[in-house]
Design an enzyme around this catalytic site. Structure first.
Site, PDB file in Angstrom:
ATOM      1  N   ASP A 139       0.874  -1.207  -0.055  1.00  0.00           N
ATOM      2  CA  ASP A 139       0.284  -0.071   0.026  1.00  0.00           C
ATOM      3  C   ASP A 139       0.898   1.270  -0.083  1.00  0.00           C
ATOM      4  O   ASP A 139       1.792   1.428   0.825  1.00  0.00           O
ATOM      5  CB  ASP A 139      -0.969  -0.177   1.108  1.00  0.00           C
ATOM      6  CG  ASP A 139      -1.991   1.175   0.918  1.00  0.00           C
ATOM      7  OD1 ASP A 139      -2.312   1.513  -0.181  1.00  0.00           O
ATOM      8  OD2 ASP A 139      -2.787   1.246   2.061  1.00  0.00           O
ATOM      9  N   HIS A 146      -3.650  13.835   1.185  1.00  0.00           N
ATOM     10  CA  HIS A 146      -3.782  12.849   2.090  1.00  0.00           C
ATOM     11  C   HIS A 146      -2.735  13.003   3.090  1.00  0.00           C
ATOM     12  O   HIS A 146      -2.799  12.874   4.535  1.00  0.00           O
ATOM     13  CB  HIS A 146      -4.153  11.564   1.627  1.00  0.00           C
ATOM     14  CG  HIS A 146      -4.346  10.423   2.790  1.00  0.00           C
ATOM     15  ND1 HIS A 146      -5.285  10.387   3.494  1.00  0.00           N
ATOM     16  CD2 HIS A 146      -3.526   9.556   3.077  1.00  0.00           C
ATOM     17  CE1 HIS A 146      -5.095   9.242   4.526  1.00  0.00           C
ATOM     18  NE2 HIS A 146      -4.075   8.997   4.020  1.00  0.00           N
ATOM     19  N   GLU A 211     -10.796   3.954   3.729  1.00  0.00           N
ATOM     20  CA  GLU A 211      -9.651   4.676   2.632  1.00  0.00           C
ATOM     21  C   GLU A 211     -10.075   4.221   1.321  1.00  0.00           C
ATOM     22  O   GLU A 211     -10.148   3.186   1.135  1.00  0.00           O
ATOM     23  CB  GLU A 211      -8.328   4.235   3.181  1.00  0.00           C
ATOM     24  CG  GLU A 211      -7.817   4.939   4.343  1.00  0.00           C
ATOM     25  CD  GLU A 211      -6.417   4.937   4.858  1.00  0.00           C
ATOM     26  OE1 GLU A 211      -5.893   5.774   5.424  1.00  0.00           O
ATOM     27  OE2 GLU A 211      -5.664   3.990   4.309  1.00  0.00           O
ATOM     28  N   GLU A 213      -8.928   3.873  -2.369  1.00  0.00           N
ATOM     29  CA  GLU A 213      -7.954   3.723  -2.950  1.00  0.00           C
ATOM     30  C   GLU A 213      -7.962   3.108  -4.399  1.00  0.00           C
ATOM     31  O   GLU A 213      -9.028   2.629  -4.432  1.00  0.00           O
ATOM     32  CB  GLU A 213      -6.856   3.003  -2.341  1.00  0.00           C
ATOM     33  CG  GLU A 213      -6.694   3.502  -0.681  1.00  0.00           C
ATOM     34  CD  GLU A 213      -5.586   3.029  -0.181  1.00  0.00           C
ATOM     35  OE1 GLU A 213      -4.630   2.268  -0.746  1.00  0.00           O
ATOM     36  OE2 GLU A 213      -5.232   3.172   1.237  1.00  0.00           O
ATOM     37  N   ASP A 245      -9.090   0.388   1.915  1.00  0.00           N
ATOM     38  CA  ASP A 245      -8.398  -0.185   3.047  1.00  0.00           C
ATOM     39  C   ASP A 245      -8.787   0.432   4.491  1.00  0.00           C
ATOM     40  O   ASP A 245      -8.402   1.562   5.021  1.00  0.00           O
ATOM     41  CB  ASP A 245      -6.979   0.732   2.976  1.00  0.00           C
ATOM     42  CG  ASP A 245      -5.680   0.201   3.852  1.00  0.00           C
ATOM     43  OD1 ASP A 245      -6.019  -0.655   4.451  1.00  0.00           O
ATOM     44  OD2 ASP A 245      -4.990   1.051   4.008  1.00  0.00           O
ATOM     45  N   ARG A 249      -8.049   3.931  13.460  1.00  0.00           N
ATOM     46  CA  ARG A 249      -7.424   4.949  13.411  1.00  0.00           C
ATOM     47  C   ARG A 249      -7.054   4.704  14.826  1.00  0.00           C
ATOM     48  O   ARG A 249      -5.731   5.640  15.136  1.00  0.00           O
ATOM     49  CB  ARG A 249      -8.262   6.412  13.287  1.00  0.00           C
ATOM     50  CG  ARG A 249      -8.654   6.337  11.913  1.00  0.00           C
ATOM     51  CD  ARG A 249      -7.694   6.468  10.862  1.00  0.00           C
ATOM     52  NE  ARG A 249      -8.074   6.739   9.624  1.00  0.00           N
ATOM     53  CZ  ARG A 249      -7.322   6.535   8.576  1.00  0.00           C
ATOM     54  NH1 ARG A 249      -5.993   5.948   8.410  1.00  0.00           N
ATOM     55  NH2 ARG A 249      -7.889   6.848   7.215  1.00  0.00           N
ATOM     56  N   GLN A 252      -4.117   2.320  15.143  1.00  0.00           N
ATOM     57  CA  GLN A 252      -3.111   2.978  14.266  1.00  0.00           C
ATOM     58  C   GLN A 252      -2.252   4.019  15.266  1.00  0.00           C
ATOM     59  O   GLN A 252      -1.045   3.983  15.350  1.00  0.00           O
ATOM     60  CB  GLN A 252      -3.702   3.986  13.019  1.00  0.00           C
ATOM     61  CG  GLN A 252      -2.670   4.275  12.132  1.00  0.00           C
ATOM     62  CD  GLN A 252      -3.490   5.025  10.845  1.00  0.00           C
ATOM     63  OE1 GLN A 252      -4.483   4.889  10.862  1.00  0.00           O
ATOM     64  NE2 GLN A 252      -2.479   5.305   9.810  1.00  0.00           N
ATOM     65  N   LYS A 265      -4.501  -1.786   9.842  1.00  0.00           N
ATOM     66  CA  LYS A 265      -4.706  -1.986   8.455  1.00  0.00           C
ATOM     67  C   LYS A 265      -4.995  -3.354   7.997  1.00  0.00           C
ATOM     68  O   LYS A 265      -5.673  -3.632   6.967  1.00  0.00           O
ATOM     69  CB  LYS A 265      -3.457  -1.472   7.768  1.00  0.00           C
ATOM     70  CG  LYS A 265      -3.234  -0.126   8.231  1.00  0.00           C
ATOM     71  CD  LYS A 265      -4.047   0.757   7.510  1.00  0.00           C
ATOM     72  CE  LYS A 265      -3.692   2.366   7.462  1.00  0.00           C
ATOM     73  NZ  LYS A 265      -4.812   3.240   6.801  1.00  0.00           N
ATOM     74  N   THR A 269      -9.184  -6.050   3.951  1.00  0.00           N
ATOM     75  CA  THR A 269      -9.231  -4.923   2.869  1.00  0.00           C
ATOM     76  C   THR A 269     -10.202  -5.316   1.704  1.00  0.00           C
ATOM     77  O   THR A 269     -10.060  -6.769   1.328  1.00  0.00           O
ATOM     78  CB  THR A 269      -7.569  -4.871   2.286  1.00  0.00           C
ATOM     79  OG1 THR A 269      -6.882  -4.506   3.367  1.00  0.00           O
ATOM     80  CG2 THR A 269      -7.551  -3.831   1.257  1.00  0.00           C
ATOM     81  N   GLU A 386     -10.131  12.449   7.442  1.00  0.00           N
ATOM     82  CA  GLU A 386      -9.957  13.608   6.836  1.00  0.00           C
ATOM     83  C   GLU A 386     -10.922  14.819   6.626  1.00  0.00           C
ATOM     84  O   GLU A 386     -11.347  16.012   7.065  1.00  0.00           O
ATOM     85  CB  GLU A 386      -9.325  13.738   5.404  1.00  0.00           C
ATOM     86  CG  GLU A 386      -7.929  13.281   5.472  1.00  0.00           C
ATOM     87  CD  GLU A 386      -7.520  12.956   3.973  1.00  0.00           C
ATOM     88  OE1 GLU A 386      -7.090  14.077   3.344  1.00  0.00           O
ATOM     89  OE2 GLU A 386      -7.379  11.883   3.611  1.00  0.00           O
TER      90      GLU A 386
END
Ligand code: CA
Length: 439
Positions: A139, A146, A211, A213, A245, A249, A252, A265, A269, A386
């Site tokens: 990844d 971002h 996420e 992607e 993904d 948080r 993380q 993560k 996925t 975000e």
């Protein structure tokens, strides 16, 4: 290069493929893998309108007579990997044969207007599977928007690290937890430690995120010790898919230093079931991201005029959300964001070339994801962290519910589509997942 398969005049005898707004017109022809039920061996297919062309059935019906033997074997395989290994000339000849077979003036169809009964199956009647065996998954982190947004939340004084504008940053992910669209997403457990906690505790993730992607599916690849030059990089990319993904948080935040993402993560996925080939994306290529004047130029091995002029892809990406309450009330999924893959700081060719630049072998079926696709505008932010600025600015849903992060029952739907003035628009289909409560 554009060829007859891209012609906007082409129509298909599969009527649903000619409807305006259809993701899978005859100019697209993306590849996937499916089965009708759990007892059937997986097989390969190509999306056309709301149908799938069953490649094994095509071989049985003798409607692809011109294919070379390696392509015949690849079409009859139970995964995409043998086809991926063959490279662009073979991919292109298969696409040309399928385009002819499905076009309105197809000789096969003229001879036998009932041929659809033998070689087509409705998309609504099958289960889609991950199309290839994925040996390795990487990844990247290729959106500077971002990286800057996330960096400024984690490290307000130092959002973008000095290597970012030189190195296409990435980490090695986990192939074993990649699933096809539609599979539920169980809220994971992990170590959490808030800023005021003395000790971490092991409990269900509270700050679950998605996420948005784009994934690159690797073709032939390279031998150990043999880098792939930038000029050849795209010969090793079969096509693109959508990737979610899923990210915890809070896990993380506690685990990410010093070695980067780990259990935050790799619990799941999701990828979209259809791989849109680079050849189908040809009409939608564009210039690479234009670096601000005071940014450093890419190092030589990541720089070429061709990459600069043609290395981007104008792929529009959207994220939708439907809460359990919205579904109960019959409210359509609400759009959370809309951006374009053209705003990525690094191109797909630069990411692949960088990955192989130390001689690391890439193999057929490997998946390289782009990292969260966020653009310059606020509504082009590709994850909830975000959009809500780590929960400080909650989103409001049509039911009056609010979201800082994902709640149990939320369905996240990614969509991608390409349009250009002189081309027929194509789409990627949906990449879906619904959050289940922690066990
Ligand atoms: Ca990511």
């Amino acid at each position: 290069m554009l060829n007859a398969t891209h012609s906007p005049q082409l129509q298909s005898w599969v009527e649903s493929a000619n409807q305006p707004g259809c993701d899978f017109p005859i100019q697209n022809l993306p590849f996937g893998r499916f089965r009708r039920d759990e007892h059937e061996q997986a097989r390969l297919g190509v999306a056309i309108g709301d149908q799938i062309v069953d490649l094994l059935a095509c071989l049985g019906a003798g409607v692809l007579p011109e294919l070379e033997p390696a392509l015949v074997a690849a079409c009859g395989s139970i995964t995409l990997n043998p086809l991926l290994a063959l490279g662009p000339a073979a991919w292109s000849s298969l696409r040309a044969a399928l385009s002819q077979l499905l076009s309105s003036d197809s000789a096969v169809y003229q001879r036998n207007p009932q041929i659809g009964k033998r070689i087509l199956v409705a998309q609504s009647e099958v289960q889609m599977l991950v199309p290839m065996e994925i040996g390795d998954y990487t990844d990247f982190y290729a959106s500077v928007y971002h990286a800057t947004n996330i960096g400024s939340m984690f490290r307000p004084d130092n959002p973008l690290l000095p290597n970012y504008k030189y190195v296409p940053i990435g980490y090695h992910g986990r192939a074993s937890s990649i699933v096809a669209s539609g599979q539920p997403v169980r809220r994971p457990h992990g170590q959490l430690k808030g800023p005021n906690d003395d000790q971490p505790t092991f409990q269900p993730c509270r700050l679950l995120d998605y996420e948005l992607e784009v994934g690159m599916v690797v073709g032939p690849g390279n031998q150990l010790g043999q880098p792939i030059p930038l000029a050849e990089a795209e010969q090793h990319i079969f096509g693109l898919c959508l990737v979610n993904d899923w990210s915890a948080r809070d896990i993380q935040a506690w685990e990410y230093q010093p070695l980067g993402p780990f259990l935050a993560k790799n619990f799941i996925t999701t990828i979209s079931p259809w791989i849109v080939t680079l050849e189908a994306l040809e009409p939608f290529r564009c210039a690479a991201f234009e670096r601000p004047a005071d940014d450093p130029a890419p190092l030589d091995y990541l720089a070429s005029a061709a990459n600069e002029q043609h290395g981007g892809i104008d792929l529009t990406l959207e994220v939708y959300l439907a809460s359990a309450q919205m579904r109960e009330q019959g409210i359509e999924p609400v759009r959370l964001s809309r951006g374009s893959f053209r705003h990525m700081y690094w191109t797909i060719a630069q990411m692949l070339t960088h990955h192989a630049s130390n001689g690391c072998p890439l193999q057929p079926g490997d998946l390289l994801a782009s990292g969260t696709v966020s653009g310059p505008d606020k509504d082009a932010r590709g994850c909830m962290m975000e959009l809500t600025w780590r929960g400080a600015e909650p989103l409001e849903l049509p039911t009056g519910e609010t979201r800082r992060f994902l709640e149990d029952g939320d369905e996240v739907i990614l969509r991608g589509s390409c349009s250009a003035p002189s081309a027929v628009s194509i789409g990627f289909g949906a990449c879906r997942g619904t959050v289940l409560p922690a066990l």
